[in-house]
Write an enzyme that holds these catalytic residues in place. Sequence first.
Site, PDB file in Angstrom:
ATOM      1  N   ARG A 223     -14.618  63.586  89.048  1.00 36.41           N
ATOM      2  CA  ARG A 223     -14.904  64.976  88.281  1.00 36.41           C
ATOM      3  C   ARG A 223     -16.093  65.345  88.920  1.00 36.41           C
ATOM      4  O   ARG A 223     -17.134  64.570  89.020  1.00 36.41           O
ATOM      5  CB  ARG A 223     -14.808  64.992  86.951  1.00 36.41           C
ATOM      6  CG  ARG A 223     -13.542  64.500  86.201  1.00 36.41           C
ATOM      7  CD  ARG A 223     -12.789  66.057  86.497  1.00 36.41           C
ATOM      8  NE  ARG A 223     -11.353  65.846  85.986  1.00 36.41           N
ATOM      9  CZ  ARG A 223     -10.278  65.609  86.407  1.00 36.41           C
ATOM     10  NH1 ARG A 223     -10.440  65.419  87.734  1.00 36.41           N
ATOM     11  NH2 ARG A 223      -9.005  65.562  85.770  1.00 36.41           N
ATOM     12  N   HIS A 271     -10.279  69.765  95.708  1.00 35.35           N
ATOM     13  CA  HIS A 271      -9.586  69.054  94.413  1.00 35.35           C
ATOM     14  C   HIS A 271      -7.875  68.825  94.965  1.00 35.35           C
ATOM     15  O   HIS A 271      -7.172  69.096  94.066  1.00 35.35           O
ATOM     16  CB  HIS A 271      -9.773  69.807  92.989  1.00 35.35           C
ATOM     17  CG  HIS A 271      -9.347  68.890  91.740  1.00 35.35           C
ATOM     18  ND1 HIS A 271      -9.794  69.024  90.697  1.00 35.35           N
ATOM     19  CD2 HIS A 271      -8.706  67.648  91.835  1.00 35.35           C
ATOM     20  CE1 HIS A 271      -9.662  67.926  89.973  1.00 35.35           C
ATOM     21  NE2 HIS A 271      -8.679  67.320  90.476  1.00 35.35           N
TER      22      HIS A 271
END
Length: 308
Positions: A223, A271
């Site tokens: 993250r 991502h």
Amino acid sequence: MISIALLSRPGLMDPMKALLARELPGVTVSSWPEPATREAELAVCWKPEPGALAAMPKLKLIHSIAAGVDNILSDPTLPDVPLCRIVDPDITSAMTEFVLWATLYFHRDFDRVISNARDGLWRRYDQYAAKDRRVGILGLGALGTDAALRLVDLGFAVSAWSRSPKQLAGVTTFSGADALDAFLSETDILVSLLPLTPSTVGLLDAARLSRLPKGAALILCSRGEHVVTDDLVGLLRSGHLRGAVLDVFEQEPLPSDHPLWREPGVLVTPHMAAIASWETITLQVADNARRLLRGEPLLNTVDRARGY
Ligand code: NAP
């Protein structure tokens, strides 16, 4: 039959509607913010609106559509019902592919030669055997374990850091906050596969990243909040760090004018390291829905106190 609510930005989970109907004949599926979502027993979520789950009095199960659940646990009004996440061999393999690619990107100097090629610069670098390259993995869970084992298969010197002590063939293991500096000081390529929790947010700041040997590289697959971006950029510019492959960001999508896109040594990916298909997500949600109805143990439950 069970009633399911899809909680995300509008439209995101629409592909699941037909798939859930196929897997769970008679199911009722509604999408937030339709009023029917408040009557649902199962909520399938990606970044649900804070408070939306607390407004569902019949809720019995919350299901993430991803491996990570930080986007759900961040809601301070979260009802006290079980929370499940996606764990799937295809996602694990996809993450391992990404980690292997990014490790080789640095290990075999593709970061440098791709940049040199733009300038027509023919330059070769000293080669290192895989056994002489130390790859350190933060997080030895579903994803970190598979990546570590495949890196061992390729001959790399692999170490890993987890919260509790672990043993894994061919991997040097470290655990607990006290061991982090020692782990970092022996890592040439650092791979983050940690969950985002109060203990891991901002973990990779200037002090921690400085523990890495000069010339080390970062592969961030976990993250964006795990890294203090300004600290990372400072260490890249000072030359302490060689480069970073960044797949995740505090703000996603990363705005096109964000300086990280153009920071020398940084490669931004969108991502994409491991994305579950709607088919995979639906099969796991449907399996847990049937288990819920039959009163059987749920799969891939999250320890809410631990945060992952
Ligand atoms: P997991 O199975 O829950 O494993 C988490 C690992 O992190 C465990 O080894 C755990 O230690 C360790 N850990 C947690 N808190 C720690 C702490 N404070 N200190 C040290 N170690 C700690 O998670 P996973 O399925 O491997 O997924 C990891 C993360 O990858 C997800 O949470 C998500 O954020 C990210 N992800 C990213 C993508 C992408 O496309 N970029 C895709 C999927 C997932 P213990 O073993 O001791 O419990």
